[in-house]
Design a protein around this motif. Sequence first.
Motif: not given
Length: 398
Positions: A82, A84, A96, A109-112, A119-122, A124
């Motif tokens: 992913t 950024l 996480d 940024f939080k990703y899971s 990795a997907k953004e979860a 900010q």
Amino acid sequence: MKDKKLNQMNYIKKVLAVAAGLFLSMAVISCSNNDDDGTSQQPIQEVNYAFATVGGAWPSQTTYLQGTVNLDMTSINNNNATELANWGQLWTYNKDLFVTRFGAPATLFKYSFDSNGIAKEAGQIVIPGANTFSTIEFVSETEAYGTVAGGLARVIKFNPSTASVTGEIDLSSIEIDGVESYWYLGMKARDGKLFMGVEYQNNWTSTYDKAFVAVIDLETSTVEKVIEDNRTGNIFAAGGAVNGFNLDANGDLYVMGFGTANTPSGILRIKNGETEFDPSYFMNLDEKTGKACQGLWHFPGKGTFTLRMDDESDAYEFNGPNYKYYKIDLESQTAIDIGAPKTFGSKTSIIRDFNDGKLHFVIATASENAIYTYDIASGQISKEIDADGQITGFQKLN
């Protein structure tokens, strides 16, 4: 020593003026060979290890986030990562990912990872008035702290589960008349307190030849006091791209100072249950290693490590890799070169312990970005994994 430290402060001035002294790596290391050599990772359903790598040249850099099931590979590329924008640094908590990148406003940024291992953004956390997060300390699933730098210097309290700000530490009692700027780097929570490195600067140079640590009460979110020690200084520069705060098996806290024009690089101690520097303990790293050092990693029963700077006129490595990993003993106060390649130590330096009988070192040279392993029993070090780009994050997920 004075000329040596003044040269270091001159470089710190240049770096802090551009990027809060923490992220000059953007100007130096670019992405390595991106050709597919047959070892690219396929989408996975279970992620146990997370990586962040940075490719490209300033100002057009990209951070790549990805996960793997295990470390049974010889290389890792960015095919399933992913992306950024900009240079990013990685922390993890449980499963996480928390990533900060350089550039206003400061954003965490939080990703899971999803079921395909992507990795997907979860969420900010955005802090206007600053450029980046510099230190993160996780206390629980609902409590963590982060310092921001570049512009406003603040300490934010947030909830990792919801990626939301829940408070802020009042730092007004830390301020001193006549000081132009404040920098906070390095934190460790212990005994209901948060110990945090403080640096006072005027004209981008240390105002005092001392090391300062703020003691913050976590229940009330207030600064109890700021303790100081004149045996070393500049905790901010000692952290650099790493955290210079480490706990040992007894709960004693060891804190590193980079040194100033008139003080050496060294390690201080705050004993378990206490909130003052131990007057009976100091390790002078200038004496033990021969040069100033940056970064402190302590693995109880397995070893303690730091980075020694070879050319003291090039602290921020305009001329190439300049740091060597040294193993030190906090008790006997000895130090030895472990024999790893000289690395870009002021950029992002990482050592990890995954309880597999070895330690994992991130190495960045002029020709490679790689993970080396250090066999704890034998002391032998060897390259294990090549990476496409500078490794700015490498974690095992809990």
